[in-house]
Design an enzyme around this catalytic site. Structure first.
Site, PDB file in Angstrom:
ATOM      1  N   ASP A  47       0.847  -1.196   0.000  1.00 22.11           N
ATOM      2  CA  ASP A  47       0.000   0.000   0.000  1.00 22.11           C
ATOM      3  C   ASP A  47       0.884   1.249   0.000  1.00 22.11           C
ATOM      4  OD1 ASP A  47       0.861  -0.262   2.593  1.00 22.11           O
ATOM      5  OD2 ASP A  47      -1.116  -0.108   3.531  1.00 22.11           O
ATOM      6  N   SER A  48       2.211   1.031  -0.009  1.00 23.04           N
ATOM      7  CA  SER A  48       3.139   2.141  -0.268  1.00 23.04           C
ATOM      8  C   SER A  48       2.872   2.736  -1.648  1.00 23.04           C
ATOM      9  CB  SER A  48       4.597   1.669  -0.165  1.00 23.04           C
ATOM     10  OG  SER A  48       4.799   0.525  -0.971  1.00 23.04           O
ATOM     11  N   ASP A  86      -0.912  -6.073  -0.170  1.00 23.58           N
ATOM     12  CA  ASP A  86      -1.289  -5.475   1.113  1.00 23.58           C
ATOM     13  C   ASP A  86      -2.799  -5.315   1.177  1.00 23.58           C
ATOM     14  OD1 ASP A  86       0.739  -4.967   2.918  1.00 23.58           O
ATOM     15  OD2 ASP A  86       1.401  -3.141   1.900  1.00 23.58           O
ATOM     16  N   LYS A 116      -0.907  -9.442   2.901  1.00 22.73           N
ATOM     17  CA  LYS A 116      -0.156  -8.948   4.068  1.00 22.73           C
ATOM     18  C   LYS A 116      -1.064  -8.039   4.896  1.00 22.73           C
ATOM     19  CE  LYS A 116       3.476  -6.009   3.664  1.00 22.73           C
ATOM     20  NZ  LYS A 116       2.982  -4.811   4.369  1.00 22.73           N
ATOM     21  N   GLU A 118      -1.190  -5.695   8.558  1.00 23.16           N
ATOM     22  CA  GLU A 118      -0.398  -5.053   9.610  1.00 23.16           C
ATOM     23  C   GLU A 118      -1.033  -5.290  10.981  1.00 23.16           C
ATOM     24  OE1 GLU A 118       0.239  -0.899   8.798  1.00 23.16           O
ATOM     25  OE2 GLU A 118       1.126  -1.291   6.840  1.00 23.16           O
ATOM     26  N   GLU A 185       9.467  -4.298  10.267  1.00 29.12           N
ATOM     27  CA  GLU A 185       9.871  -2.996   9.719  1.00 29.12           C
ATOM     28  C   GLU A 185      10.396  -2.100  10.833  1.00 29.12           C
ATOM     29  OE1 GLU A 185       7.053  -1.106   7.110  1.00 29.12           O
ATOM     30  OE2 GLU A 185       8.261   0.714   6.980  1.00 29.12           O
TER      31      GLU A 185
HETATM   32  O1  KIV Z   1       3.665  -1.139   1.570  1.00 24.75           O
HETATM   33  C1  KIV Z   1       4.847  -1.531   1.552  1.00 24.75           C
HETATM   34  O2  KIV Z   1       5.612  -1.275   0.610  1.00 24.75           O
HETATM   35  C2  KIV Z   1       5.324  -2.312   2.674  1.00 24.75           C
HETATM   36  C3  KIV Z   1       6.788  -2.557   2.777  1.00 24.75           C
HETATM   37  C4  KIV Z   1       7.450  -1.323   3.238  1.00 24.75           C
HETATM   38  C5  KIV Z   1       7.109  -3.719   3.621  1.00 24.75           C
HETATM   39  O3  KIV Z   1       4.560  -2.716   3.498  1.00 24.75           O
END
Ligand code: KIV
Length: 279
Positions: A47-48, A86, A116, A118, A185
């Site tokens: 989600d970056s 994510d 993924k 969090e 992280e």
């Molecule tokens: O969203 C992302 O790119 C991440 C990484 C920084 C692990 O969660």
């Protein structure tokens, strides 16, 4: 390079064999294709994408629709690596039904192979439900960007005894809930080492030192696509920002000077047809 698809079993085998797992982010077809061709084991549609591609100032505004759009593009490109997506902010908190529905969109509609999430003990019930539904889940502990407003900024996590003990408990709770891997992280190196040695699943570090079972970086950061100073844990493996700026300026100068395009870049037509047009 082994061409077989990377799976959760591959992660387990690589941890046991002490073979470092490589993961990088991608949000589009061409970058995902390059990562796969280079033998990267897992491609994270993080989600970056919010910060890196969409211009948001955090990952909080990223929506399910945006994630599905980007996961689709990446999934079309990747043949060998595991595509991990994510789950965006609040997409796995409202109800079990909503969480599963959103997970379904990322896997069935968009083509991710793993998701993924969090968080630690507080999300374990959700992790359990997803794992029971056959969804491979990757955990994410330490600096969890979706909680940036709660954390009060992007800071190293687990530095004092209480926070470090909580991270150890969170990691074990995630493993008990069924995750196949955990991203750590911005966690101090000795703590990341301790977690990696304690848990049976593969840890993937970002700003967590060299002792994790694998490493992940945001591709745009490690390629130096933005000018300026990246976070401390990022090594710039290229300086694409300068290369791209130079190329764009050269294009502008050549077009303005009439130097581009030369005849080599154009298409001709037969004299015959031209003469008929001129009649
Ligand atoms: O969203 C992302 O790119 C991440 C990484 C920084 C692990 O969660």
């Amino acid at each position: 390079m082994n061409k077989q698809r990377v799976t959760t079993a591959t992660f387990r085998e690589m941890k046991l064999a002490k073979k470092p797992i490589t993961m990088l982010t991608a949000y589009d077809y061409p970058v995902a294709k390059m990562l796969d061709a280079c033998g990267i084991d897992a491609v994270l549609v993080g989600d970056s994408v919010g910060n890196v591609v969409l211009g948001y100032d955090s990952t909080v505004p990223v929506t399910m629709d945006e994630m599905v759009h980007h996961v689709k593009a990446v999934s079309r490109a990747v043949k060998r690596a595991m595509v991990v997506a994510d789950m965006p902010f609040l997409s796995y908190h409202i109800s079990n039904e909503k969480s599963l529905e959103n997970a379904g969109s990322l896997m069935q509609e968009a083509g991710a192979q793993a998701l993924k999430l969090e968080g630690g003990q507080e999300i374990c019930e959700t992790v359990r439900i997803m794992v029971n539904a056959g969804i491979p889940v990757m955990g994410h502990l330490g600096l969890t960007p979706q909680s940036v407003h709660q954390m009060g900024g992007y800071r190293v996590q687990g530095k004092d005894e209480k926070a470090a003990k909580k991270l150890l408990l969170d990691a074990q709770a995630l493993v008990d809930a069924g995750v196949f891997s955990i991203v750590l992280e911005c966690v101090p190196t000795p703590l990341a080492k301790m977690i990696t040695e304690k848990v049976e699943v593969a840890t993937i570090g970002i700003g967590a030192g060299p002792y994790c079972d694998g490493q992940v970086l945001v591709t745009h950061d490690m390629l130096g696509l933005y000018g300026g100073q990246p976070p401390k844990f990022v090594k710039k493996f290229a300086d694409l920002h300068q290369n791209i700026i130079d190329a764009i300026k050269a294009y502008r100068v050549e077009v303005q000077a009439g130097d581009f395009p030369t005849p080599d870049y154009g298409f001709n037509m037969s004299q015959d047809v031209l003469e008929k047009l001129n009649k």
